[in-house]
Enzyme design. Structure first.
Site, short mmCIF file in Angstrom:
data_model
loop_
_atom_site.label_atom_id
_atom_site.label_comp_id
_atom_site.label_asym_id
_atom_site.label_seq_id
_atom_site.Cartn_x
_atom_site.Cartn_y
_atom_site.Cartn_z
N GLY A 9 0.77 -1.04 -0.07
CA GLY A 9 0.03 0.01 -0.08
C GLY A 9 0.88 1.05 0.11
O GLY A 9 0.38 2.24 0.60
N TYR A 143 -15.25 0.24 9.31
CA TYR A 143 -13.90 0.52 9.46
C TYR A 143 -13.21 0.19 11.08
O TYR A 143 -12.36 -0.51 11.23
CB TYR A 143 -13.74 1.76 8.95
CG TYR A 143 -12.13 2.38 9.12
CD1 TYR A 143 -10.95 1.62 8.51
CD2 TYR A 143 -11.89 3.45 9.91
CE1 TYR A 143 -9.79 2.18 8.41
CE2 TYR A 143 -10.44 3.91 9.88
CZ TYR A 143 -9.76 3.45 9.27
OH TYR A 143 -8.11 3.95 9.37
N LYS A 147 -10.93 -2.49 12.56
CA LYS A 147 -9.56 -2.18 13.05
C LYS A 147 -9.70 -2.77 14.65
O LYS A 147 -8.57 -3.25 15.05
CB LYS A 147 -9.54 -0.67 13.17
CG LYS A 147 -8.97 0.00 12.00
CD LYS A 147 -7.68 -0.42 11.56
CE LYS A 147 -7.36 0.13 10.06
NZ LYS A 147 -5.93 -0.40 9.28
#
Ligand code: AKB
Length: 314
Positions: A9, A143, A147
């Site tokens: 990434g 999200y 996480k």
């Protein structure tokens, strides 16, 4: 030096600057950048680059073996606002990519992992001011759920298999090199671009939305910093709270008006308001400061000057 680094990434907001800094700190040919899309000319010229899908275990394993990688920084993720639109895609990307690197470390194919968590692990029932390291965590976003789950798995792989995984909970990150993509805190980057271009900005968060934020240089120092300290100093193996400053759209607008007196801000809150409302306003990061010497350097006043100076010359 034996260390060989893979950034997965590398073309994103954090990955771009992290790759550049790691190539300054280490021999550039030992810092391998990778992403699902090709990097820009600067990234390709500065060191090795591989097209890599973070969800493809075999492809990552092949790159790890070919370059004899020791350390992996896994920066690929779908952020909060986009994840609300594509819940299953977000879950699959955020979890599969993490399991890929955790399993490589479990099988002793790599030595060390950096995995980013976020203030999104906290939720509406978390204390909002000076949110402690250990507290109620009931995230209400896709999200945040990914996480928080990831944090539990990091700690599990460390305790059960001895995996050396290190993590910090990033606040909103502000930088001038690469745009963020799909986060709730993205307004704090966009506002500088629009201030210079149009002298006005319409914020998708209301004026009172105070959130924890950090200038990218500080975030990069923290990221490389936690990876470089001896393992014994990393006492928390889910993820460390990390803080620098907190501000809301009204305050960042005022700091811009100091340089651009005619700058105007308006407010049209959208679905991201609910996400921001579920997150802390400020973070207590004393554990990171105590365990591995974290200190931030840049505040809002200085950051605004840096952002306007650098974007203004582009
Ligand atoms: C987001 O807004 O989704 C991210 C984050 C706080 O993790 N910047």
């Amino acid at each position: 030096m034996k260390k060989r680094i893979l950034i997965i990434g590398a073309c994103g907001q954090i990955g771009t600057e992290l790759t550049a800094q790691l190539r300054k700190n280490y021999e550039p040919h030992k810092v391998i950048a990778s992403d699902i899309r090709e990097g820009d000319a600067a990234m390709l010229e500065a060191g090795p680059f591989e097209i890599l899908d973070a969800t493809d275990y075999d492809a990552i394993e092949e790159v790890v073996a070919r370059y004899e990688i020791t350390d992996v920084y896994l920066m690929a993720a779908m952020l909060s606002a986009t994840a609300e639109k594509f819940p299953m895609r977000a879950w699959n990307l955020n979890m599969d990519s993490l399991f890929n690197v955790l399993n490589l470390a479990k099988d002793k194919k790599i030595e060390k992992i950096f995995w980013p968590s976020s203030i999104a692990v906290f939720g509406p029932t978390t204390p909002k001011e000076q949110t402690p390291q250990f507290t109620i965590m009931e995230p209400s976003t896709v999200y945040g759920i990914s996480k928080q789950t990831g944090e539990r798995w990091c700690e599990y792989y460390h305790n059960r298999y001895g995996v050396d995984v290190r993590s910090i909970r990033y606040p909103g990150l502000i930088s001038y090199t690469t745009l963020p993509g799909g986060g709730t805190t993205d307004y704090a980057v966009d506002i500088y671009h629009k201030a210079l271009k149009h002298n006005k900005y319409v914020s998708f968060l209301n004026e009172e939305s105070t959130l924890p934020m950090m200038f990218m240089d500080d975030a990069i120092r923290a990221t490389i910093g936690i990876m470089e300290v001896p393992s014994e100093q990393v006492k928390i193996r889910n993820s460390y709270n990390l803080a620098a400053m907190s501000f809301n759209p009204k305050e960042v607008a005022a700091s811009i008006q100091h340089h651009l007196p005619d700058f105007e801000i308006g407010y049209e809150p959208d679905f991201r308001q609910a996400i921001a409302d579920s997150w802390p306003k400020s973070i207590d990061d004393s554990e990171a400061r105590k365990d591995w010497g974290w200190r931030h350097e840049v505040d809002l006043t200085e950051m605004t000057k840096i952002m306007l100076d650098n974007l203004g010359t582009n």
